[in-house]
Design a protein around this motif. Structure first.
Motif, PDB file in Angstrom:
ATOM      1  N   SER A  28       0.781  -1.059  -0.048  1.00 32.19           N
ATOM      2  CA  SER A  28       0.032  -0.025  -0.154  1.00 32.19           C
ATOM      3  C   SER A  28       0.896   1.202  -0.055  1.00 32.19           C
ATOM      4  O   SER A  28       2.042   1.116   0.479  1.00 32.19           O
ATOM      5  N   PHE A  29       0.284   2.466  -0.254  1.00 32.99           N
ATOM      6  CA  PHE A  29       1.180   3.780  -0.399  1.00 32.99           C
ATOM      7  C   PHE A  29       0.157   4.835   0.384  1.00 32.99           C
ATOM      8  O   PHE A  29      -1.037   4.713   0.610  1.00 32.99           O
ATOM      9  N   LYS A  30       0.939   5.748   0.822  1.00 31.13           N
ATOM     10  CA  LYS A  30       0.194   6.690   1.539  1.00 31.13           C
ATOM     11  C   LYS A  30       1.279   8.015   1.284  1.00 31.13           C
ATOM     12  O   LYS A  30       2.491   7.824   1.094  1.00 31.13           O
ATOM     13  N   TYR A  31       0.464   9.070   0.915  1.00 35.22           N
ATOM     14  CA  TYR A  31       1.359  10.555   0.961  1.00 35.22           C
ATOM     15  C   TYR A  31       0.752  11.395   1.797  1.00 35.22           C
ATOM     16  O   TYR A  31      -0.126  11.947   1.599  1.00 35.22           O
ATOM     17  N   ASP A  32       1.077  11.449   3.036  1.00 37.25           N
ATOM     18  CA  ASP A  32       1.004  12.341   4.083  1.00 37.25           C
ATOM     19  C   ASP A  32       2.106  12.996   4.597  1.00 37.25           C
ATOM     20  O   ASP A  32       1.944  13.838   5.843  1.00 37.25           O
ATOM     21  N   TYR A  33       3.186  13.070   3.881  1.00 34.95           N
ATOM     22  CA  TYR A  33       4.292  13.791   4.465  1.00 34.95           C
ATOM     23  C   TYR A  33       4.205  15.022   3.731  1.00 34.95           C
ATOM     24  O   TYR A  33       4.818  15.578   2.691  1.00 34.95           O
ATOM     25  N   ASN A  34       3.278  15.781   4.396  1.00 35.65           N
ATOM     26  CA  ASN A  34       2.745  17.152   3.784  1.00 35.65           C
ATOM     27  C   ASN A  34       2.327  18.084   5.137  1.00 35.65           C
ATOM     28  O   ASN A  34       2.520  17.576   6.168  1.00 35.65           O
ATOM     29  N   LEU A  35       2.380  19.215   4.741  1.00 31.48           N
ATOM     30  CA  LEU A  35       2.105  20.210   5.796  1.00 31.48           C
ATOM     31  C   LEU A  35       0.580  20.056   6.611  1.00 31.48           C
ATOM     32  O   LEU A  35       0.471  20.092   8.020  1.00 31.48           O
ATOM     33  N   GLU A  36      -0.347  19.370   5.772  1.00 31.98           N
ATOM     34  CA  GLU A  36      -1.668  19.017   6.235  1.00 31.98           C
ATOM     35  C   GLU A  36      -1.678  18.013   7.174  1.00 31.98           C
ATOM     36  O   GLU A  36      -2.780  17.572   7.915  1.00 31.98           O
ATOM     37  N   GLN A  37      -0.595  17.204   7.036  1.00 27.56           N
ATOM     38  CA  GLN A  37      -0.508  15.713   7.526  1.00 27.56           C
ATOM     39  C   GLN A  37      -1.798  15.001   7.212  1.00 27.56           C
ATOM     40  O   GLN A  37      -2.487  14.257   8.190  1.00 27.56           O
ATOM     41  N   THR A  38      -2.285  14.965   5.958  1.00 32.99           N
ATOM     42  CA  THR A  38      -3.048  14.377   5.420  1.00 32.99           C
ATOM     43  C   THR A  38      -2.959  13.235   4.499  1.00 32.99           C
ATOM     44  O   THR A  38      -2.201  13.907   3.445  1.00 32.99           O
TER      45      THR A  38
END
Length: 349
Positions: A28-38
């Motif tokens: 699986s993949f996630k892209y939550d490495y952002n300022l929104e932490q979403t």
């Protein structure tokens, strides 16, 4: 034979129960490495390519999956890529985008070219190079009036164990490498018009060559120029990007996109953003770009993130320079997603 055929078919379906396929790796993949932490993976990422390496860091499998019209598996909340792997220990590198790699190569704008990998190649051979071309002023990224394709990178160097008795499930996190920068120029005297056509703007950096681990090969200095420019006034109802916005306005705008920005140990090695008056040849703005952008982190987040982590988590910046004649007095730095902003006087730099 009939039962075998049914089992193989069920394993190819994205919405099947994983217990039907107790073998290999489900990634699986996630892209939550952002300022929104979403986690924006399912909303933004349209294509993923996974490079699988064995315990000797040699390539054993390369597999891509992309959304296509009428078939969008990456948008499904339960999406996982099934990788048929023999029992053993593996490491992963992932490259992802907003369209398939072949589609990206067919575009007119500058391209993130991946090194061609063959089975048995070492992990260190996997690189990404944003193409550039020679000009009278040095190397320049040719944008063809279009934004860059978005590029994400993910890596897992801890061994992922795959077994013969059951499936392995894992998740890999992605970092967005491409950055959008919107720049606005305006005079402190709000009645004085300004024309974007009177200025040359560019970003100079050594960040177009990315290595397997998402660090930089910094041998070449390249220039990024705006892929879009326009003038506007303060009326929000005006369509500032239309042909009617040509000529002087009260604000001059430019949009840039760059590869991953590096916050280096020595500030003199950092990316430089500059604005030059075409008529006089004078540089009205010349700033250390990473230093300017990360001042927002110090101001708003009280150093919650390191400078490099802040640059990696943020993908959309806005810089508004307030000019007093031919020099700039202060700049307002804003992060697009959260509308955080800080005003920095030139005297403070």
């Amino acid at each position: 034979m009939l039962l075998t055929g049914i089992w193989m078919t069920s394993c190819s379906l994205m919405d099947t129960d994983w217990e039907d396929c107790p073998s290999g790796l489900y990634l699986s993949f996630k892209y939550d490495y952002n300022l929104e932490q979403t986690d924006f993976f399912h909303a933004q990422v349209e294509s993923v390519t996974v490079y699988v390496f064995d315990e000797n860091n040699r390539l054993v499998l390369q597999q891509e999956e992309s959304n296509t019209p009428g078939h969008e598996p990456l948008k499904l909340p339960q999406y996982a890529m099934h990788l048929e792997l023999k029992p053993g220990a593996y490491k992963l590198v992932v490259l992802a985008g907003q369209r398939s790699y072949d589609e990206m190569l067919s575009g007119q704008q500058a391209k993130f070219i991946r090194s061609e990998m063959n089975i048995g190649d070492p992990m260190q051979n996997l690189e990404v190079q944003l193409n550039s071309q020679a000009t009278s002023e040095g190397l320049q990224v040719p944008n063809a009036g279009l934004p860059l394709d978005t590029l994400w990178h993910g890596i897992e160097l801890n061994d992922i164990q795959v077994y013969s008795t059951h499936a392995t499930y894992d998740t890999i996190s992605l970092i967005r490498n491409t950055k959008h920068l919107n720049v606005t120029l305006r005079q402190l005297d709000e009645t004085v018009p300004i024309d974007i056509a009177d200025y040359d703007m560019k970003i100079q950096d050594r960040n177009t060559h990315l290595l397997w681990d998402n660090t930089w090969n910094e041998q070449e200095t390249v220039a990024y120029v705006p892929y879009q420019t326009w003038n506007s006034d303060d009326r929000p109802s005006v369509d500032t990007r239309s042909s009617e916005a040509a000529g002087e306005g009260l604000m001059a705008h430019a949009d840039f996109m760059t590869s991953r920005i590096c916050y280096r140990q020595h500030g003199g090695d950092d990316a430089v953003f500059s604005v030059r008056d075409k008529a006089t040849g004078k540089e009205q703005v010349q700033i250390n770009l990473p230093d300017m952008l990360t001042r927002l982190s110090t101001h708003v987040l009280s150093s919650r993130y390191s400078p490099q982590e802040f640059l990696d988590r943020c993908s959309d910046y806005h810089l508004t320079f307030f000019l007093n004649g031919s020099t700039w007095e202060y700049v307002e730095v804003t992060v697009g997603a959260l509308s955080w902003s800080v005003r920095i006087q030139q005297i403070d730099l």
